[in-house]
Scaffold this motif. Structure first.
Motif, PDB file in Angstrom:
ATOM      1  N   ILE A 185      18.943 112.662  52.788  1.00  0.00           N
ATOM      2  CA  ILE A 185      19.382 111.716  53.829  1.00  0.00           C
ATOM      3  C   ILE A 185      20.809 111.978  54.299  1.00  0.00           C
ATOM      4  O   ILE A 185      21.231 111.408  55.285  1.00  0.00           O
ATOM      5  N   ASP A 186      21.543 112.805  53.578  1.00  0.00           N
ATOM      6  CA  ASP A 186      22.938 112.973  53.980  1.00  0.00           C
ATOM      7  C   ASP A 186      23.378 114.430  54.057  1.00  0.00           C
ATOM      8  O   ASP A 186      23.517 114.990  55.150  1.00  0.00           O
ATOM      9  N   SER A 187      23.546 115.078  52.904  1.00  0.00           N
ATOM     10  CA  SER A 187      24.297 116.340  52.935  1.00  0.00           C
ATOM     11  C   SER A 187      23.566 117.509  53.590  1.00  0.00           C
ATOM     12  O   SER A 187      24.217 118.444  54.063  1.00  0.00           O
TER      13      SER A 187
ATOM     14  N   ILE B  10      19.853 108.072  61.879  1.00  0.00           N
ATOM     15  CA  ILE B  10      21.214 107.552  62.096  1.00  0.00           C
ATOM     16  C   ILE B  10      22.210 108.711  62.009  1.00  0.00           C
ATOM     17  O   ILE B  10      23.089 108.877  62.859  1.00  0.00           O
ATOM     18  N   LYS B  11      22.017 109.536  60.979  1.00  0.00           N
ATOM     19  CA  LYS B  11      22.953 110.660  60.832  1.00  0.00           C
ATOM     20  C   LYS B  11      22.878 111.574  62.052  1.00  0.00           C
ATOM     21  O   LYS B  11      23.890 112.043  62.569  1.00  0.00           O
ATOM     22  N   ARG B  12      21.648 111.842  62.529  1.00  0.00           N
ATOM     23  CA  ARG B  12      21.473 112.676  63.735  1.00  0.00           C
ATOM     24  C   ARG B  12      22.305 112.122  64.885  1.00  0.00           C
ATOM     25  O   ARG B  12      23.051 112.836  65.546  1.00  0.00           O
TER      26      ARG B  12
ATOM     27  N   GLY C 201      25.577 119.857  59.019  1.00  0.00           N
ATOM     28  CA  GLY C 201      26.330 121.096  59.043  1.00  0.00           C
ATOM     29  C   GLY C 201      27.631 121.140  58.268  1.00  0.00           C
ATOM     30  O   GLY C 201      28.388 122.096  58.391  1.00  0.00           O
ATOM     31  N   LYS C 202      27.901 120.141  57.427  1.00  0.00           N
ATOM     32  CA  LYS C 202      29.110 120.263  56.598  1.00  0.00           C
ATOM     33  C   LYS C 202      28.750 121.066  55.358  1.00  0.00           C
ATOM     34  O   LYS C 202      27.791 120.757  54.664  1.00  0.00           O
ATOM     35  N   THR C 203      29.515 122.130  55.114  1.00  0.00           N
ATOM     36  CA  THR C 203      29.298 122.934  53.914  1.00  0.00           C
ATOM     37  C   THR C 203      30.645 123.052  53.206  1.00  0.00           C
ATOM     38  O   THR C 203      31.691 122.976  53.864  1.00  0.00           O
TER      39      THR C 203
ATOM     40  N   GLU D 213      33.948 109.526  65.711  1.00  0.00           N
ATOM     41  CA  GLU D 213      32.885 108.628  65.247  1.00  0.00           C
ATOM     42  C   GLU D 213      32.255 109.044  63.908  1.00  0.00           C
ATOM     43  O   GLU D 213      31.850 108.191  63.113  1.00  0.00           O
ATOM     44  N   ARG D 214      32.181 110.344  63.655  1.00  0.00           N
ATOM     45  CA  ARG D 214      31.530 110.798  62.413  1.00  0.00           C
ATOM     46  C   ARG D 214      32.187 110.221  61.170  1.00  0.00           C
ATOM     47  O   ARG D 214      31.574 110.141  60.102  1.00  0.00           O
ATOM     48  N   MET D 215      33.465 109.825  61.340  1.00  0.00           N
ATOM     49  CA  MET D 215      34.164 109.251  60.186  1.00  0.00           C
ATOM     50  C   MET D 215      33.466 108.015  59.633  1.00  0.00           C
ATOM     51  O   MET D 215      33.665 107.651  58.482  1.00  0.00           O
ATOM     52  N   ILE D 216      32.637 107.336  60.459  1.00  0.00           N
ATOM     53  CA  ILE D 216      31.976 106.132  59.929  1.00  0.00           C
ATOM     54  C   ILE D 216      31.038 106.484  58.769  1.00  0.00           C
ATOM     55  O   ILE D 216      30.737 105.638  57.940  1.00  0.00           O
ATOM     56  N   LEU D 217      30.612 107.756  58.723  1.00  0.00           N
ATOM     57  CA  LEU D 217      29.755 108.172  57.601  1.00  0.00           C
ATOM     58  C   LEU D 217      30.528 108.164  56.292  1.00  0.00           C
ATOM     59  O   LEU D 217      29.956 108.324  55.222  1.00  0.00           O
ATOM     60  N   ASN D 218      31.843 108.017  56.403  1.00  0.00           N
ATOM     61  CA  ASN D 218      32.664 108.003  55.195  1.00  0.00           C
ATOM     62  C   ASN D 218      32.975 106.603  54.694  1.00  0.00           C
ATOM     63  O   ASN D 218      33.894 106.419  53.903  1.00  0.00           O
ATOM     64  N   PHE D 219      32.197 105.614  55.144  1.00  0.00           N
ATOM     65  CA  PHE D 219      32.383 104.266  54.616  1.00  0.00           C
ATOM     66  C   PHE D 219      32.283 104.321  53.075  1.00  0.00           C
ATOM     67  O   PHE D 219      31.315 104.851  52.528  1.00  0.00           O
TER      68      PHE D 219
HETATM   69  N1  GLY Z   1      28.589 113.202  54.633  1.00  0.00           N
HETATM   70  C1  GLY Z   1      29.423 112.856  55.693  1.00  0.00           C
HETATM   71  C2  GLY Z   1      29.247 113.709  56.903  1.00  0.00           C
HETATM   72  O1  GLY Z   1      28.340 114.510  56.972  1.00  0.00           O
HETATM   73  O2  GLY Z   1      30.022 113.581  57.805  1.00  0.00           O
END
Ligand code: GLY
Length: 347
Positions: A135-137, A222-224, A141-143, A236-242
């Motif tokens: 669901i997340d990593s 949601i992540k998409r 595309g974050k590696t 906006e992507r920073m909200i994933l860092n709640f």
């Molecule tokens: N796991 C947070 C992000 O992908 O931005």
């Protein structure tokens, strides 16, 4: 099968289907002419799933090789990264071949970074086998790898060529690893979707499997949406860092051993919500996390955690951003100086 199309700079599909491990070769063949597939995995996942994946890839005409490293965050380092690069080179993997990350977040992160670096970029496919990775990593595309100075401090943006989620792999997860992923699922509910939060709060570790595919689909969608708006993490992507600023600090305090990422995120979400939101919101959040055996705070003194927060990647010069959800389903990004952040967390 459900498919989510992620429209980033290199667009790709996320396939969600039970037993898709058995048919992954055909799916991967539909996106590449590669003759070789290099599978990177850890010792536990290798034992459970590597043969199924190799059989499927071989049936679709791929010549496979496998690199296995010891499971756990301790392996996400420069040494293992170097070993993977040497392995790819020794096995004559070329830019027209394909690299496959088979495993959880650690496998996905280090394999993705290897795929971004080796020959300046080779296509890779994510086959995530933990809830957190599904669901997340694995999406977005974050590696990265870890260095002495902190977690995920070296990495690259590299979108996968495809993500294949087989929720049957979650059946073999220990309750602790499932909880780890549930913290991120709760996060998605908090930042974007009250209905998702309600679905999660109405279940627990034993019953969540009944709605697993629906939950996975909603979280990835949601992540998409977030990643499509801000692929390179500038807003906006920073909200994933709640929950992540304090969560990473707690993980760092424990030297990334006894406290999983999900436990850190859970505690981090509660600490910030307790400080800034109505007791009704923090009460619901804590009750929900408790259903999944996740922590709702920490006994570590704030004075010991705050130095870890200033290493946060979201820090810029002397300020940092944290995320707050004053309403369930809605996130705000708040930028403050490090001094202000320290002062209000210590109060
Ligand atoms: N796991 C947070 C992000 O992908 O931005």
């Amino acid at each position: 099968m459900k498919t989510i199309h992620v429209n980033t700079s290199h667009p790709y599909n996320v396939l969600i289907e039970r037993n898709s491990l058995e048919s992954c070769g055909g799916y991967i063949r539909s996106i590449t002419q590669a003759s070789r597939a290099a599978i990177i995995t850890d010792d536990i996942v290798c034992r459970l799933y590597a043969q199924t994946v190799v059989d499927s890839l071989s049936a679709s005409g791929f010549d496979c090789c496998i690199f296995t490293f010891p499971h756990g965050e301790q392996s996400k380092n420069l040494t293992v990264f170097g070993q993977i690069l040497d392995f790819l080179c020794e096995n004559n993997i070329t830019r027209s071949d394909i690299i496959i990350a088979l495993g959880g977040g650690v496998v996905g992160d280090i394999t993705g970074f290897s795929a971004a670096s080796y020959l300046r970029g080779v296509d890779f496919v994510q086959i995530p086998t933990t809830l957190l990775a599904q669901i997340d990593s694995s999406v977005g595309g974050k590696t990265a790898i870890d260095i002495k100075g902190g977690k995920n401090l070296v990495g690259a943006f590299k979108q996968p060529a495809m993500v294949i989620c087989d929720s049957n792999t979650l059946i073999t997860l220990s309750p602790e690893i499932l909880s780890d992923g549930m913290a991120e699922a709760v996060k998605y509910g908090m930042i974007r979707d009250e209905k998702l939060f309600e679905l999660i709060e109405n279940h627990n570790l034993d019953t969540i499997h009944e709605v697993m595919d629906e939950m996975i689909y909603t979280c990835i969608d949601i992540k998409r949406d977030v990643v499509e708006h801000d692929e390179f993490d500038r807003g906006e992507r920073m909200i994933l860092n709640f929950g992540h600023t304090l969560g990473h600090a707690i993980e760092g305090w424990y030297k990334y051993t006894d406290f999983t990422h999900g436990m850190g995120v859970a505690a981090g979400m509660c600490l910030i919500t307790d400080k800034l939101c109505d007791s009704e919101i923090s009460g619901r959040l804590k009750a929900c996390l408790k259903n999944y055996s996740l922590p709702t705070g920490t006994d570590i003194p704030m004075s010991e955690l705050l130095p870890f927060c200033s290493k946060d990647k979201k820090r810029e010069s002397d300020s940092l951003s944290y995320i707050v959800c004053r309403t369930i389903g809605k996130a705000e990004i708040v930028r403050v100086t490090v001094e202000e952040f320290n002062k209000f967390m210590e109060d």
